[in-house]
Design an enzyme around this catalytic site. Sequence first.
Site, PDB file in Angstrom:
ATOM      1  N   ALA A   1      43.685  32.353  48.251  1.00 22.86           N
ATOM      2  CA  ALA A   1      44.064  33.533  47.474  1.00 22.86           C
ATOM      3  C   ALA A   1      45.556  33.600  47.175  1.00 22.86           C
ATOM      4  CB  ALA A   1      43.612  34.799  48.202  1.00 22.86           C
ATOM      5  N   LEU A   2      46.392  33.090  48.079  1.00 22.23           N
ATOM      6  CA  LEU A   2      47.832  33.134  47.815  1.00 22.23           C
ATOM      7  C   LEU A   2      48.243  32.245  46.648  1.00 22.23           C
ATOM      8  CD1 LEU A   2      49.423  33.268  51.373  1.00 22.23           C
ATOM      9  CD2 LEU A   2      49.419  35.059  49.633  1.00 22.23           C
TER      10      LEU A   2
ATOM     11  N   ARG B   1      28.706  41.633  48.400  1.00 24.82           N
ATOM     12  CA  ARG B   1      29.462  41.977  47.192  1.00 24.82           C
ATOM     13  C   ARG B   1      29.631  40.825  46.206  1.00 24.82           C
ATOM     14  NH1 ARG B   1      30.538  44.995  51.293  1.00 24.82           N
ATOM     15  NH2 ARG B   1      31.354  47.106  51.116  1.00 24.82           N
TER      16      ARG B   1
ATOM     17  N   ILE C   1      38.971  37.117  51.018  1.00 24.64           N
ATOM     18  CA  ILE C   1      39.808  37.213  52.207  1.00 24.64           C
ATOM     19  C   ILE C   1      39.024  38.039  53.223  1.00 24.64           C
ATOM     20  CG2 ILE C   1      42.055  37.895  53.121  1.00 24.64           C
ATOM     21  CD1 ILE C   1      42.941  38.027  50.076  1.00 24.64           C
TER      22      ILE C   1
ATOM     23  N   HIS D   1      47.654  38.129  59.326  1.00 20.98           N
ATOM     24  CA  HIS D   1      47.534  37.248  58.160  1.00 20.98           C
ATOM     25  C   HIS D   1      46.675  37.868  57.057  1.00 20.98           C
ATOM     26  CE1 HIS D   1      47.868  33.433  56.108  1.00 20.98           C
ATOM     27  NE2 HIS D   1      46.558  33.381  55.974  1.00 20.98           N
TER      28      HIS D   1
END
Length: 158
Positions: free
Chosen positions: A64-65, A135, A89, A96
């Site tokens: 994701a970063l 989800r 995440i 973190h």
Amino acid sequence: MKDFMFEAEKGDSGTLDGRGLTIGIVQARFNASITEALAQACRSELIALGVAPEDIDLVQVPGALEVPLALQALAERDRYDALIALGCIIRGETYHFELVANESGAGVSRVALDYQIPIANAILTTENLAQAEARQTEKGRDAARVAVEMARLLERLA
């Protein structure tokens, strides 16, 4: 003062109309089972909304970063009507989670504002794998709908 109230552009079926749009997707590979499901649902919904398969580009990044940097590279190409960020995440035992969630979200927003391009942010932030799995499909579809709606809205506001 003039109010701007625009409904999303609708196609013949009364749904969002993605015909003629070009969409870029950035998918984080971390938590791959979730992000693959997000990508599949997103791509399927884009096609259902009329976006041609050849007008959907998918770029994968480690996590994701890294998503905002890839979004920025796509935005700089000036080829896309909208972009989509996909990732997952899951909270762990350390700080973190907060770092990754906050920084990736801020980066996605910054790219959207800096490049004036709609970005649907479907980077899931969940407490556990079960929440992510619950989800993954709907959030993938939602991201596709948001991207199409916002692309059409910005066209009309231009």
